[in-house]
Design a protein around this motif. Structure first.
Motif: not given
Lengths: 94, 197
Positions: B1-7, B88-92, B173-182, B184-190
């Protein structure tokens, strides 16, 4: 439609909907706005599901027009193909 | 899983902050003004193909998720975190478990939500009943029964709170599908303990 999908709508009432005749306040206003815009009288069930949050119902109507009920990067026809097949896959007879 | 969303590169191309022009730049600015933040989150960049829809998504998310309604913001973030875990949406999962922390959850509870381990989340019996319902609707809404809803009423939830819970489960259901279909790299806020500015 296959019987196993049709049967999904025959499980009885689950969460109570705010029916046309029972709507008051903001919900009645949001329902009236939809009637005025659509030229139809009876609220569709899917919209009555949003009766508990009429402010959100208005936004749902707006973004559905923006992204689904109009031509975009995809044609309306292809959008309805997507929606029909997704609804089949998700077993949503409505 | 990428940790740096810039890359990290998404599966479907999105318009980056620096490349945004016209309507997309305007929609990104609309979010910046509404949030007071600078860097557009990946989930919103996923909507860059339709900046008009992006602005509506910002608005309806504020209406139904990022505010108290029939349900408290805290309960909404519980729903959002658990639905994201189930889908199973790591980003959200990361961002909403972080928001749950901002709503007063302990580190232990946040860690429990991050692992879908509700036994350790120190929830009330009413909250556990609500999370069970999140699971039923997320996995197979078509299979829910009147009795499943009655269990929520028996746990003390009002009809309009149950209705709002369904809107939130569906929103995820909507945003999880969008994030996983695209992708979107996880932001590691936690892990960082803060959001990006």
């Amino acid at each position: 439609m296959p019987a196993y999908i049709q049967a999904v709508s025959q499980l009885g009432e689950k969460i109570k909907l705010i029916q046309d005749a029972d709507a008051t306040g903001e919900t009645a206003l949001a329902y009236d706005e939809w009637r005025a815009k659509s030229g139809r009288m009876q609220m569709p069930g899917i919209l009555k599901c949003f009766g508990a949050r009429p402010d959100f119902l208005r936004q749902v109507l707006a973004f559905s027009d923006t992204i689904h009920f109009s031509e975009g990067h995809l044609s309306r026809r292809h959008k309805e193909m997507i929606a029909t097949y997704v609804s089949f896959l998700n077993r949503c007879p409505y | 899983m990428p940790t740096n969303e810039e890359q990290a590169v998404t599966k479907i191309k999105v318009v980056e902050d620096a490349d945004a022009t016209g309507e997309v730049a305007e929609a990104y600015d609309y979010w910046r003004a509404s949030s007071g933040r600078k860097k557009v989150p990946g989930i919103l960049k996923s909507l860059s193909a339709r900046p008009d829809f992006l602005k509506q998504a910002v608005d309806f998310s504020n209406t139904i998720q990022f505010s108290d309604g029939h349900l408290s913001r805290r309960h909404k973030e519980m729903i959002g975190s658990y639905a994201s875990y189930l889908n199973s949406c790591p980003y959200c999962l990361d961002s909403h478990a972080f928001f749950l922390k901002t709503q007063g959850a302990t580190d232990e509870a946040v860690a429990a939500f991050m692992n879908g381990d509700l036994e350790r989340a120190n929830l009330t019996s009413a909250e556990l009943a609500l999370m069970k319902y999140v699971e039923l609707v997320s996995k197979a809404a078509y299979r829910t029964t009147p009795d499943d809803v009655q269990k929520l009423r028996d746990a003390g939830w009002k009809e309009e709170q149950i209705a709002e819970a369904v809107y939130i489960i569906a929103l995820f259901a909507m945003f999880n599908r969008i994030a996983n279909a695209f992708g979107v790299p996880v932001q590691n806020y936690v892990a960082m303990g803060r959001m990006t500015p």
